[in-house]
Write an enzyme that holds these catalytic residues in place. Structure first.
Site, PDB file in Angstrom:
ATOM      1  N   ASP B  55      42.256 -47.260 -10.250  1.00 38.06           N
ATOM      2  CA  ASP B  55      42.768 -47.670  -8.957  1.00 38.06           C
ATOM      3  C   ASP B  55      43.058 -49.161  -8.798  1.00 38.06           C
ATOM      4  O   ASP B  55      43.432 -49.593  -7.719  1.00 38.06           O
ATOM      5  CB  ASP B  55      41.832 -47.215  -7.848  1.00 38.06           C
ATOM      6  CG  ASP B  55      40.412 -47.683  -8.101  1.00 38.06           C
ATOM      7  OD1 ASP B  55      40.186 -48.454  -9.052  1.00 38.06           O
ATOM      8  OD2 ASP B  55      39.536 -47.279  -7.341  1.00 38.06           O
ATOM      9  N   ARG B 281      36.257 -51.075  -2.773  1.00 39.18           N
ATOM     10  CA  ARG B 281      37.476 -50.300  -2.561  1.00 39.18           C
ATOM     11  C   ARG B 281      37.825 -50.160  -1.094  1.00 39.18           C
ATOM     12  O   ARG B 281      37.126 -50.644  -0.208  1.00 39.18           O
ATOM     13  CB  ARG B 281      37.322 -48.914  -3.205  1.00 39.18           C
ATOM     14  CG  ARG B 281      37.248 -48.990  -4.708  1.00 39.18           C
ATOM     15  CD  ARG B 281      37.178 -47.630  -5.337  1.00 39.18           C
ATOM     16  NE  ARG B 281      38.172 -46.730  -4.740  1.00 39.18           N
ATOM     17  CZ  ARG B 281      38.401 -45.505  -5.158  1.00 39.18           C
ATOM     18  NH1 ARG B 281      37.722 -45.031  -6.175  1.00 39.18           N
ATOM     19  NH2 ARG B 281      39.295 -44.743  -4.566  1.00 39.18           N
ATOM     20  N   TYR B 289      30.575 -49.547 -12.061  1.00 44.87           N
ATOM     21  CA  TYR B 289      30.527 -49.222 -13.490  1.00 44.87           C
ATOM     22  C   TYR B 289      29.141 -49.634 -13.971  1.00 44.87           C
ATOM     23  O   TYR B 289      28.763 -50.806 -13.836  1.00 44.87           O
ATOM     24  CB  TYR B 289      31.579 -50.011 -14.270  1.00 44.87           C
ATOM     25  CG  TYR B 289      33.003 -49.571 -14.004  1.00 44.87           C
ATOM     26  CD1 TYR B 289      33.501 -48.410 -14.591  1.00 44.87           C
ATOM     27  CD2 TYR B 289      33.840 -50.315 -13.182  1.00 44.87           C
ATOM     28  CE1 TYR B 289      34.811 -48.010 -14.353  1.00 44.87           C
ATOM     29  CE2 TYR B 289      35.147 -49.916 -12.947  1.00 44.87           C
ATOM     30  CZ  TYR B 289      35.631 -48.761 -13.525  1.00 44.87           C
ATOM     31  OH  TYR B 289      36.905 -48.360 -13.295  1.00 44.87           O
ATOM     32  N   PRO B 364      38.132 -48.984 -18.787  1.00 48.48           N
ATOM     33  CA  PRO B 364      38.809 -49.103 -17.496  1.00 48.48           C
ATOM     34  C   PRO B 364      38.481 -50.393 -16.751  1.00 48.48           C
ATOM     35  O   PRO B 364      39.113 -50.695 -15.745  1.00 48.48           O
ATOM     36  CB  PRO B 364      38.281 -47.900 -16.718  1.00 48.48           C
ATOM     37  CG  PRO B 364      36.924 -47.645 -17.282  1.00 48.48           C
ATOM     38  CD  PRO B 364      36.973 -48.069 -18.721  1.00 48.48           C
TER      39      PRO B 364
END
Lengths: 667, 667
Positions: B55, B281, B289, B364
């Site tokens: 994202d 977010r 993570y 990621p």
């Protein structure tokens, strides 16, 4: 056989133009809170307007749209004006004599823009639908036929003193007869207007039939039914003012011209043929206001049939000389006769109100009509919403007229002066007393820009504006803030991650008041102690937050507290502040007035004139206007201010929508 | 009974993730131009992803979105990151040791933001639908079962050398089995996702049945089918690279924590328990993570059942000590094993391509996966579109691999270094050679920001990038522009009304190249004479504009000329420029590099290192990358540059969509 029905509603809005739609939008948020609130909006036209009409959006209107969540989409479609070019005869030849900014730098984050009224209404309608959960829909074509007020009931907040008879109209009678519309071939169609075109058909509300008569018993009625307002006339309110003898033609067209500023806003005075204003619009369109050679005779109706696209274009050709002027596409045209008139009162018993063109009409060239109309009901809407949901007393409603009528009068006075300077012939020399001095025109235009932006509005002292000799609090603590004006924006960083944000963006229009706690320098232990004491007050049962928040609502529902400290995010942590300042770990409540990575330092304390040693409390109304300035210790001023018009709500014991937060402690 | 069908298409895109959707979006504009072009996109999943997944959106991706017309809506929903907080053990206690900007100031108009992949895909899908006029729809659930290339036909531009067999899938087999999804109660549902949820049901394309086999004859195929790409394996392309033994858990959750920067991006190295990255977010969610204590054994599959929300949260609690950490809502979780692998070739015969995760996989945490995937097909899409519509030769297609494969390799190298520094234990002191030096980590992180932003991409010399010893033109004329990089933005004012605009906003992604004519100081008569000579060239039959514009299209269709002069709008009028620079009085072609009212002076000539005495031509590719710099007189360089890969189109004699413009002269 005529069908007769009878119904009740809380508010009946008559007219779905800008003023009526904004009234509905402001009430929508209260409908979302209290779904049994019944708000209706009716219009006599079977379809929406889809060309022509007013289209300037002023800074303050855009700021308000931002807080309603509709500014970004509107701005993405609108045309930003930018520069005003002044053209005058110089030795008999039309020349550009000056350029001035269309929006004075520094007065707002936004600039004046233009967009077709139909698109603006579309975004407001979409927002009404979304916020009210589909509970408020424009009902058309419906016309009111009688209105009565039972004066014995007007002081009872739960009464329905208004009785209005509505008639559902047939197709033929409700088709808008817009002067100029549909008379030309090759109409310019914006690709933005598909939704409007889809709406453009005759359809009565479900279950209703043409000719049906409905008797509506309402708590309140708002007349937003335009310059010839039936509501105003029925209430027996006369317009006061006068008309000039100037007639202006209007074209919305795609021009073909070698005039250098044909895509710029211009004020053009020709030597002997009159004036033109150019307003560049979205999608390649340009609006031209063109002063016609014909004059109106006082007291007589103007013969509109004399004003055709050809006569208006020919007049423009004369004024534009020596430049060539013609058009390749015509979208719309009209002609009007300037008048400045205002209603002396905007309400009967604070039960029937009038707003927008229904209470003030003037020339369109300063781009004020739609803006002032929407700002009328932006003002009225939250007040009515608070009263209807039992959160404020009816005395709040008196401030609608006391705030908006003097502004309308000032607007009329400004327009009177401005339109005469615009329509007048330029003076040939200093001895030419009948002519208009072009320096004076430029000066009025320049100064008028601030007035026209809507940011200069300054409401008088009242139960909701605490200023002047008898005011609560202490205005000196925020020396650069003018109480009664809208809070100018300043940049602060959200403490949680350092994102630079505009304070105005925090003032979401949701019916809540705000207390901005400018905490100053909290690395000073004494100052932090004052902040903690203020937080203890907030947590107490008697605080304005505790008293006026309904039992089932979040702590920020009625009065939201936002904290802005003057320290670096490295010198103080959010968790150093008392929890009352970020209930349930809400990361949107605490801000730092500090340097940001990408947008510098906002200097919010400085720009508001607040000392970082003392700090201050700024109370902001639901419409973004500054209500009071007080010391951080002066919680008594908060108690007195809100106590004068708010009501302690009946606790609603419905289910809470909040998730309980696990208490968190450092181990 | 199995149903068999057979069909032809121009392009078959396999996989409707970010890479596949961007390919479809880029081709949509060519479909709009040539409606008989058949572009298909298929996916084996019956529904879109609606939580978890990548994202981060990098600066260059957002710049590209802006030119595709979808940036504003995405940004209004996304969360702006802002600051990176570095936490390290200090005397055994976890402390914040530094803060650095998440996006380096000055590298772009935009900052890195985060938004759920499902929302980004939704905006791209909406744009595909709008631009293609509904002609490109994602078809699902469909799986390819065989792919053959007829090598004898690959050089014939009109041939269909690809044969793919597709199978329409049943409901059971096509339901996405997303690890972690749907396993928890209390899933956090974004109110932005209603459209995704509406789409989330099994439905074959109209007229198709489960089990049906379709034989597709295609000109081109693009494999966008992810890390385990069936297309790549079928083409016999192996991934090259290695895996580490680190395992990371991922949570998308609403946290409950007293950690000071829980809503800020953080890189946290604990003393002995591993590392955490925090990505705040939209909508209150935070991504974590979390490095797990377990390690993978080389060559063995990791037992995923060991990684549950509980084990991941418990590991996070250890790393966060002495801060308290828990979550109140869990949206999604997963665990993964870091590997860095890249395909050595991205194409077979420039007929079958692979893009996105199909040709590069990595960790990621630098937020690169979705961005690089979309930028792969943003690069391929316009090239393929030009070839398919007969406007470019097939040699253009070789530049897809020559531009994107080296970048993917550089990304893998960066990620290899970065992820080892991130997963390593912090060094206890300078003698601790097994530990990671935190100063080195910070340094790599800081420098890596520019790389990660996507703005540092610098394509090598090729038929479309004229630089180096044998280049055309004269790079020195724009000393601050690096040919092969994307054109950095600069502010200019639209001449017609003085509105300040970003040059990048003029580079709309529509398949057109641009020639930016930096005209310099045109009050100098000699310089204006050069501009007029250039305009004469444009008007001539042999100019690149005349040669490569299809007969039925506007003059700006294939190669748009935009003029930027260095004078005040008071010193020069738009009509002083030759008409070839604003065909049909288009007011969007001429710009002034001058002072604006509200945003100051853009100094575009200066920022690009262009002298106002000389000016320069800057050729910009359809994807915004600088292709060539040349003198205003050097039209031969234009001829040679475009001649090397463009084809003179077959005139299309369909109806013109333009209105003829009346010629206008000053009288």
């Amino acid at each position: 056989m005529t069908k007769f029905t009878e119904s009740k509603c809380d508010v009946l809005i008559v007219g779905a133009g800008p003023a009526g739609l904004m009234a509905a939008r402001m009430l929508a948020q209260f409908v979302a809170y209290k779904p049994d609130l019944k708000v209706r909006i009716i219009d006599k036209r079977s379809t929406k307007v889809y060309n022509g009409q007013a289209d300037g959006l002023q800074c303050r209107t855009i700021e308000s749209f931002k807080n309603l969540g509709i500014a970004d989409r509107i701005l993405s479609e609108a045309n930003d004006m930018c520069t005003i070019n002044l053209y005058n005869p110089v030795d008999g030849v039309l020349k550009r004599t000056d350029r001035i900014p269309d929006t004075l730098p520094g007065i707002s984050r936004y600039h004046q823009v233009v967009l077709h009224q139909g698109r603006i209404e579309r975004h407001v309608i979409d927002s009404i639908d979304k916020v009210s959960g589909g509970r408020i829909k424009v009902e058309r074509p419906i016309i009111p036929e009688s209105l009565e007020i039972d004066e014995s009931k007007v002081d009872d907040p739960d009464a329905y003193p208004i009785t209005v008879k509505l008639r559902y109209m047939g197709e033929e009678e409700s088709t808008p007869r817009q002067f100029g519309h549909g008379t030309e071939n090759g109409l310019f169609r914006s690709n933005l207007q598909s939704q409007e075109e889809e709406d453009a058909h005759y359809q009565l509300p479900e279950g209703c039939e043409a000719g049906q008569i409905e008797t509506v018993h309402a708590k309140y009625v708002i007349g937003c039914d335009g310059g010839h307002s039936w509501v105003r006339r029925t209430l027996g309110i006369d317009m006061v003012g006068e008309q000039t003898d100037y007639i202006w033609g209007v074209l919305d067209a795609v021009p073909a011209s070698n005039f250098p500023d044909i895509r710029g806003r211009c004020a053009i005075h020709s030597e002997n043929d009159g004036s033109i204003m150019i307003i560049p619009r979205e999608e390649g369109l340009v609006r031209f206001y063109i002063q016609m050679a014909d004059r109106a005779e006082q007291g007589c109706r103007v013969d509109r049939s004399k004003f055709t696209p050809e006569t208006i274009i020919n007049q423009a050709k004369r004024i534009f000389k020596p430049y060539y002027f013609d058009i390749t596409e015509l979208d719309w045209f009209t002609a009007y006769h300037i008048g400045q008139r205002v209603a002396p009162t905007f309400s009967r018993h604070e039960r029937a109100f009038i707003a927008g063109d229904a209470c003030h009409t003037h020339s369109p060239k300063a781009g004020q009509g739609m803006n002032t109309s929407m700002m009328d009901t932006y003002n009225l809407g939250w007040k009515l919403g608070l009263v209807l949901t039992g959160r404020a007393n009816r005395n709040l409603l008196k401030t609608y007229e006391s705030e908006r009528q003097p502004f309308a009068q000032a607007l009329i006075d400004f327009d009177h002066k401005f339109s005469r300077l615009f329509s007048g012939r330029p003076a040939k020399d200093v001895a030419d007393e009948m002519g208009v001095n072009m320096d004076e025109f430029k000066n009025v235009f320049f100064k008028g820009n601030k007035f026209a932006s809507g940011t200069a509005i300054n409401y008088d002292p009242s139960v909701i504006v605490s200023k002047g000799p008898k005011s609560l609090g202490d205005a000196k603590l925020a020396a650069n803030i003018e109480i009664g004006t809208r809070l100018q924006s300043a940049q602060v960083c959200r403490h949680s991650e350092g994102l630079p944000m505009d304070i105005q963006d925090l003032l979401v229009t949701n019916g809540a008041f705000r207390i901005l706690l400018f905490a100053g320098d909290v690395t000073n232990a004494a100052q932090m102690a004052r902040v903690h004491k203020f937080a203890e007050y907030l947590d107490s049962e008697g605080s304005v937050v505790s008293r006026y928040t309904p039992a089932d609502r979040k702590r920020d529902f009625a009065i939201e507290v936002l904290t802005v400290h003057a320290n670096s995010r490295d010198d103080v942590e959010m968790h150093d502040f008392p929890k009352a300042l970020y209930p349930k770990f809400d990361y949107n409540k605490v801000y730092a007035d500090c340097e940001s990575w990408h947008k510098g330092h906002g200097h919010a304390h400085d720009s508001y004139g607040i000392s970082t040693a003392d700090g201050a409390l700024i109370v902001v109304r639901p419409d973004g206007y500054v209500a009071m300035v007080a010391s951080i210790d002066d919680t008594a001023a908060l108690d007195e201010y809100f106590g004068a018009f708010l009501r302690q709500p009946t606790p609603n014991l419905g289910a809470s929508t909040e998730v309980e937060w696990t208490k968190v402690e450092t181990k």
